[in-house]
Every structure is written in C-alpha cells, then in structure tokens.
Scaffold this motif. Structure first.
Motif, mmCIF file in Angstrom:
data_model
loop_
_atom_site.group_PDB
_atom_site.id
_atom_site.type_symbol
_atom_site.label_atom_id
_atom_site.label_comp_id
_atom_site.label_asym_id
_atom_site.label_seq_id
_atom_site.Cartn_x
_atom_site.Cartn_y
_atom_site.Cartn_z
ATOM 1 N N CYS A 301 -91.919 -37.185 -18.598
ATOM 2 C CA CYS A 301 -92.880 -37.346 -19.701
ATOM 3 C C CYS A 301 -92.252 -36.881 -21.010
ATOM 4 C CB CYS A 301 -94.116 -36.464 -19.492
ATOM 5 S SG CYS A 301 -95.012 -36.759 -17.989
ATOM 6 N N THR A 303 -90.423 -35.863 -24.259
ATOM 7 C CA THR A 303 -89.007 -35.796 -24.614
ATOM 8 C C THR A 303 -88.119 -35.996 -23.386
ATOM 9 O OG1 THR A 303 -89.335 -34.473 -26.580
ATOM 10 C CG2 THR A 303 -87.252 -34.172 -25.453
ATOM 11 N N SER A 304 -88.537 -35.477 -22.263
ATOM 12 C CA SER A 304 -87.739 -35.632 -21.041
ATOM 13 C C SER A 304 -87.624 -37.115 -20.670
ATOM 14 C CB SER A 304 -88.374 -34.857 -19.877
ATOM 15 O OG SER A 304 -88.402 -33.487 -20.178
ATOM 16 N N SER A 348 -87.717 -32.631 -16.038
ATOM 17 C CA SER A 348 -88.759 -31.833 -16.689
ATOM 18 C C SER A 348 -88.180 -30.513 -17.168
ATOM 19 C CB SER A 348 -89.896 -31.565 -15.699
ATOM 20 O OG SER A 348 -90.822 -30.677 -16.241
ATOM 21 N N GLN A 349 -88.369 -30.205 -18.447
ATOM 22 C CA GLN A 349 -87.933 -28.914 -18.963
ATOM 23 C C GLN A 349 -88.643 -27.797 -18.209
ATOM 24 O OE1 GLN A 349 -88.031 -25.316 -20.648
ATOM 25 N NE2 GLN A 349 -89.870 -26.452 -21.127
ATOM 26 N N SER A 350 -89.982 -27.855 -18.223
ATOM 27 C CA SER A 350 -90.778 -26.759 -17.659
ATOM 28 C C SER A 350 -90.776 -26.762 -16.140
ATOM 29 C CB SER A 350 -92.221 -26.880 -18.135
ATOM 30 O OG SER A 350 -92.772 -28.107 -17.680
ATOM 31 N N THR A 353 -94.948 -29.908 -15.432
ATOM 32 C CA THR A 353 -95.795 -30.951 -16.018
ATOM 33 C C THR A 353 -96.567 -31.680 -14.911
ATOM 34 O OG1 THR A 353 -94.260 -31.161 -17.823
ATOM 35 C CG2 THR A 353 -95.748 -33.010 -17.489
ATOM 36 N N VAL A 399 -92.789 -25.709 -29.269
ATOM 37 C CA VAL A 399 -93.475 -26.757 -28.509
ATOM 38 C C VAL A 399 -92.676 -28.065 -28.547
ATOM 39 C CG1 VAL A 399 -95.543 -28.214 -28.492
ATOM 40 C CG2 VAL A 399 -95.763 -25.748 -28.646
ATOM 41 N N ALA A 602 -99.369 -28.805 -26.538
ATOM 42 C CA ALA A 602 -99.059 -27.625 -25.732
ATOM 43 C C ALA A 602 -97.683 -27.842 -25.129
ATOM 44 C CB ALA A 602 -100.080 -27.437 -24.639
HETATM 45 C C1 G6P Z 1 -95.335 -31.790 -23.501
HETATM 46 C C2 G6P Z 1 -94.443 -31.167 -24.560
HETATM 47 C C3 G6P Z 1 -93.224 -32.055 -24.789
HETATM 48 C C4 G6P Z 1 -92.505 -32.310 -23.478
HETATM 49 C C5 G6P Z 1 -93.429 -32.897 -22.422
HETATM 50 C C6 G6P Z 1 -92.773 -32.934 -21.050
HETATM 51 O O1 G6P Z 1 -95.931 -32.934 -23.999
HETATM 52 O O2 G6P Z 1 -95.160 -30.981 -25.763
HETATM 53 O O3 G6P Z 1 -92.352 -31.412 -25.696
HETATM 54 O O4 G6P Z 1 -91.421 -33.172 -23.695
HETATM 55 O O5 G6P Z 1 -94.600 -32.079 -22.302
HETATM 56 O O6 G6P Z 1 -92.511 -31.633 -20.639
HETATM 57 P P1 G6P Z 1 -91.491 -31.236 -19.508
HETATM 58 O O7 G6P Z 1 -91.620 -29.737 -19.402
HETATM 59 O O8 G6P Z 1 -91.939 -31.927 -18.260
HETATM 60 O O9 G6P Z 1 -90.151 -31.668 -19.941
#
Ligand code: G6P
Length: 608
Positions: A301, A303-304, A348-350, A353, A399, A602
């Motif tokens: 999702c 940016t990823s 995914s960064q986090s 998601t 963010v 967020a």
């Molecule tokens: C949110 C953040 C974005 C990020 C996206 C996917 O929308 O605001 O900056 O790219 O989630 O997040 P992830 O942690 O899965 O890369």
C-alpha cells in the motif's frame, strides 16, 4: 494507527504514559487521553487535540498512581471530540478501556447492552467493550475481558484496567499490534516499541487471539481459549536517539538526511563484489527455488506500493521474471490467481498495515510462498511471511515515508540483481551493478548537500495549488511518489503520470499556472521525455526538471533544473526521488503545514 500504552510498576505512571504517547503520536493525533487509579477512584482525563493539549488539561495536577493506560487516537467511528477520545469507561466509572482497531458488530452489541440498561456516552465502537466487560465482571477482570472478547467481531489491540483490580492491566490482540516490554519491577504494554525502548529492550509481541495479564513483577499470556502461551522474548536493537529529532526541525527532514546511512545499512554485508551479486540471508532457505520462480506478485500500500512498482521494472529487466504489482486492498478481495511457481512479495515499512496483512494471508491461503520486505523487526508481516528481507532503515516516525522508500528500493535492487545472476545476467554485468550500488549512498549525500537549490525552487512554487509529476520507465513510480509526498504533507493537489500518458487527459490541465515536475534523466527514454517537455512548454506549463549531471541540452528547455549524479538506469529512482522529497518538505513548511503529522493521515494503517 491509534497508539496504546499501559504502564504498571513503581514509578508515577502519568509522566511515563504521556511520554509514551508522544513517541507514538505519529500513529494518530486527533485526540488523546489516559486513565489511572488514584486514591479517590478511577480518574479518566481526555481531550480532543494533540498530546500537548492533554498535558495542558492535566496541568500541574499531581497523580500518584503507579499504573495506568493511555491512548492517542485516529478517528474511525465518531468525530474527534473530548467525548469520543479514549479511554472509554463503563457505567460505574470503574473499568477503563483503550482500543486500536474496529469493533464491526458494535451496533448490535450496543443495542443489546442498552436494552440491559447500560448508558452510553460516546459515538465510538470502543465504548461497547467497556460496557461488555462490565456486564461480565464478577471480580475477575481477566475473565470478564475474555468473555467480552468472545462476543466481539472485528479487530482490536486493547488495554483494560479496573478500579477493583489495581495490580493488573489486561491486554489482548486480534489484528492490531501489541508488544509487552519487561523492565525492572515494571512492565509496559504498547502498540509500538517506540513507546517502550526508553525503559527496556526486552519485548514480547502478542499474537492474534492472545490475552496478557500484566502485573508489576510478571505477566502471563494465554489464548482467548485459555491455553497458556510461553512468552517469546526478543531484543530490540533500536536506541532512543533513533526516535529523536536530533536537532532537525522535523522527523521527516531528519529521515531524509539519514538516507546515506540507511542505504549503507540496507546493503551492508549483502554484496559480493567478486561474483557481482547480492546475498540476502533472509531468503537463504529459498535459494534453490528462486531461479525457478515463474511469476512474482508484489503487494503493498501507499509508498511501499510505489517501491513495488519500481521493483517490477527492476526484476523484469534484470531477471526476466514476469512481475505483477497489486494494491493489497484489491488483491485481498478479488480472488487472485496463484499457481505453482508464483511467489508473493509483501512490502511494508511497518509490517502491520491491515490491507497488506490480509493480502499476505490470502496469498498464503492460496498456497503461495510469501516473502516479506519489512522495516520493523518482529512486526506481524515479518513474522508471518515464509521468509524475508529487512530493509534496516531504523524507526521511521514522519508520517510521509522517505528513508523506508529508498531502502525498499535498494533491497529490491539487490533482489533483482541476485535473481538476475541466478539466471542469465553475466558476472561482468553483475560487477558493474555492484559498483554502482556501492556508489549510491555517497551520491545521495551529494544531492542532499545541495538542499538549498531545492529550497529555492520550493519558494517559487509554494503557493501553486496543482502540480503534475511526470516520469517514464523506472522513474514513473518516482513521479507517483513525488506527487504523493506533496499531497500528503502540503495538501496541494498533485498527480503522477507516465510522461507519455499525459497527452491522454492531464494535458488539458496545463497552463501557465501549472508546475510540471519532469524526471528527465539521461536514460534509454531521454529523447522521448524531452518530447513530453516540449508538449508541456507548448502549453506554457512551468517545467521543473530532474536531470543528469552534465546535461546541457535540457537547460534551455526548462524553467528550473536540479541535477542528480549519473548511475545505472535501474538505480536512478534512488537518486531522483531525493529532490522530490525535499521539494515536498519545503513546500509544506512554507505553507505552514504540520509536516510530521499531516491532517487525516496515520503512519501505520491497522484498520481496513
Ligand atoms: C500509510 C502511510 C504511508 C505508507 C502506507 C503503507 O498510508 O501514511 O506513508 O506508505 O501506510 O504503510 P506500510 O507500513 O505498509 O509501508
């Protein structure tokens, strides 16, 4: 999305809770609150606004409680308001709940509880939890919470306390992350390690369907079906200075400037100069299978997803494996076709998601091998994929994602190189690529040292209300990412397009008031991009070009120019995106926007 923290120990809880909320404010920042147990009873204070507003509300009041729970909110059900802020309490004001997630059957539960005489005070889905626990409470908070959760459909990470059980916090998880940190005579439970690394680096992640009873000296974990679960401790390597601004005015700017370092971290120990290839230990169990992959699906999702798109170009180009890129939110529901030989990469960064998590589970359910590309160690996606690669970007607090994006690109470049070398890429080609990869961090550093040039361009266009971003091939995803950065933090309308596609619609928008950012580097499509620039100029559009160092030809054609160093084509996104990050940042600052906490967004979207 929504930050939860609970503290139980020997210290005064309120300052620890407030500090923890500040560390997690990027997860949600429309309202905040806390609940503690004082001599006079359960005290719940909450307010619309940021954590600083909560601090004002608390004022100079002294609290002595050594346990409490707190929350920073990103509204889903009910507008941001004092009432709708968490914690939520039961009728008697004895049970308090903080929650991240969505209770999907809350309407039915609310009607049922109202019929039984419960008085609701808010519009939130969470409040049903407080009343449901009250309904089941007979002196045992754990049992009452467990019973309540059996009635609930949806997702949750919760922390609960009760006036009559002052020595414990009950926490539970389904779909929304929770981590318990073990300190000396104290425990902290939070939705994010950022809230607890000041106190401990020993943590245990709760899994879905688990419930924890946390006291000052101990905690126990069991499933909602009462099966005991032994805690699996992990050590967190993030340090406190990594989550501080270190003199930068915003986390986003700090993270932009960290990129030379984070990129070095992404490649460290992963390149083999002699063989001209990359080695990614996280994928080692699959080395024998990788050369035989028939098809790759990337799902992600935001940016990823843009990184995934660049990854598609890289892998098809270097390894000649067909790649598809899917929005996770679409993939999960559209019955994707997965056959033998399909590998699904989840980016995914986090690692939390909700849509990406669901897409990963759908891919697994269909029998695909799932490989993760994540930043947060121990995150759900990192744990649930079959194998994966960490990007090692360190905590990203802003963010708007910046350093995670370039590290994702770098890891994708390494994967493309590795797959290419396992197939028909020659060692000589590989060695040339390794050399180019090794130069990238210094080249990024050189770009950052010219921040002033971008600042100047930003001041020229700070009041423009529409932007178009154009790029081709590898730099089409960069155009999308540049536009997204600007939208996210400055609320300026911006669209990214493949440069040639412009004439099929967006060209109608171009006039003398329309800044058009064109990534026009010296690559295989350079001449074609120059034609697109001519088309913009013929309609009096203002062109800001990102060009290759030494390119004189483009100079006379555009209004503003920013040069990036030369590199191999597949690595160009790593350089061209840097000025676009800085452009978005400076425009947002000049427009007085809250860069690190843009409205409505967020960092980690843990709801569908
Ligand atoms: C949110 C953040 C974005 C990020 C996206 C996917 O929308 O605001 O900056 O790219 O989630 O997040 P992830 O942690 O899965 O890369």
């Amino acid at each position: 999305m929504c930050g939860i923290i609970g503290y139980i120990g020997e210290k005064e809880a309120v300052p620890i809770l407030v500090e923890g909320l500040k560390r997690m404010e990027y997860r949600g920042y429309d309202s905040a609150g806390l609940a503690v147990i004082e001599k006079e009873g359960l005290i719940c204070e909450k307010t619309v606004g940021k954590i600083t507003d909560l601090e004002v509300l608390l004022g100079k009041r002294r609290f002595s409680s050594t346990m409490g729970i707190a929350h920073t909110r990103w509204a889903t059900h009910g507008e941001p308001s004092d009432f709708n802020a968490h914690p939520h309490i039961d009728c008697k004001g004895e049970i308090a709940v903080v929650h991240n997630g969505i209770i999907e059957n809350y309407m039915a539960l609310r009607e049922l509880l109202e019929r039984k005489g419960h008085q609701f005070r808010t519009e939130t889905d969470t409040e049903v939890l407080a009343h449901l626990i009250e309904e089941y409470y007979q002196g045992d908070l754990t049992e009452a919470t467990r019973m309540a959760l059996t009635q609930v459909e949806g997702t949750y990470g919760i922390a609960v306390l009760c006036l009559h059980n002052p020595g414990q916090i009950v926490a539970a998880r389904k779909g929304s992350p929770l981590v318990i940190g073990k300190g000396q005579g104290e425990h902290i439970v939070a939705s994010d390690v950022a809230a607890l690394i000041r106190y401990t680096n020993q943590v245990v992640y709760l899994e879905d369907g688990e419930l924890a009873v946390i006291t000052k000296d101990d905690f126990t974990i069991s499933t909602t079906e009462k099966v005991k679960v032994p805690p699996k401790f992990q050590e967190i390597s993030w340090s406190l200075d990594m989550i501080e601004k270190s003199g930068f005015p915003h986390f986003m700017l700090k993270e932009i400037f960290e990129q030379p370092t984070t990129l070095r971290n992404a490649v460290r120990g992963r390149l083999n100069e002699e063989e001209g290839t990359a080695r990614l230990n996280g994928l080692r169990l699959y080395y024998d299978d990788l050369p035989h992959i028939k098809r790759i699906i990337f799902t992600a999702c935001g940016t990823s997803w843009h990184a995934a798109l660049a990854g598609e170009y890289m892998i098809e180009d270097l390894a000649h494996i067909p790649v598809e890129v899917e929005y996770a939110s679409e993939f999960r529901y559209r019955g994707p076709l997965i056959d033998e030989g399909t590998v699904v990469f989840v980016i995914s960064q986090s690692g939390e998601t909700a849509d990406t998590l669901a897409a990963m589970r759908e891919a697994k359910r269909k029998g695909a091998t799932t490989l993760g590309i994540c930043n947060v160690v121990g995150s759900t996606i990192a744990r649930e994929t079959d194998a994966g690669v960490y990007i090692h970007a360190g905590p990203e607090i802003g963010v708007a994602s910046t350093k995670a994006f370039t590290s994702q690109l770098m890891v994708l470049a390494l994967i493309a190189l590795m797959l290419g070398r396992m197939r028909d890429l020659s060692a000589e080609q590989g060695r040339e690529m390794v050399e180019a990869i090794n130069r990238i961090p210094d080249q990024v550093e050189a770009i950052l040292s010219r921040e002033k040039e971008i600042k100047k361009i930003a001041s020229t266009f700070a009041q423009s209300n529409n932007f178009l971003y154009l790029g081709r091939s590898y730099n089409f995803p960069v155009a999308l990412e540049g536009a997204l950065k600007l939208k996210e933090i400055s609320y300026v309308h911006a669209e990214g397009y493949p440069a040639a596609e412009m004439k099929h619609g967006p060209i109608a928008l171009i006039d003398e008031n329309m800044p058009v950012v064109v990534i026009a580097i010296r690559d295989s499509l350079y001449d074609k991009v120059l034609n697109n620039i001519e088309e913009v100029k013929a309609r009096k559009g203002m062109v800001i070009a990102i060009a290759t160092e030494g390119d004189r030809r483009i100079k006379g054609m555009v209004d503003h120019i920013f040069y990036v160093p030369k590199t191999l084509e597949f690595l160009t996104p790593l350089l061209t995106v840097i000025p676009l990050q800085l452009l978005a940042y400076h425009i947002a600052v000049l427009r007085g926007c809250h860069v690190d906490q843009p409205r409505n967004l967020a960092k980690s979207v843990t709801v569908e």
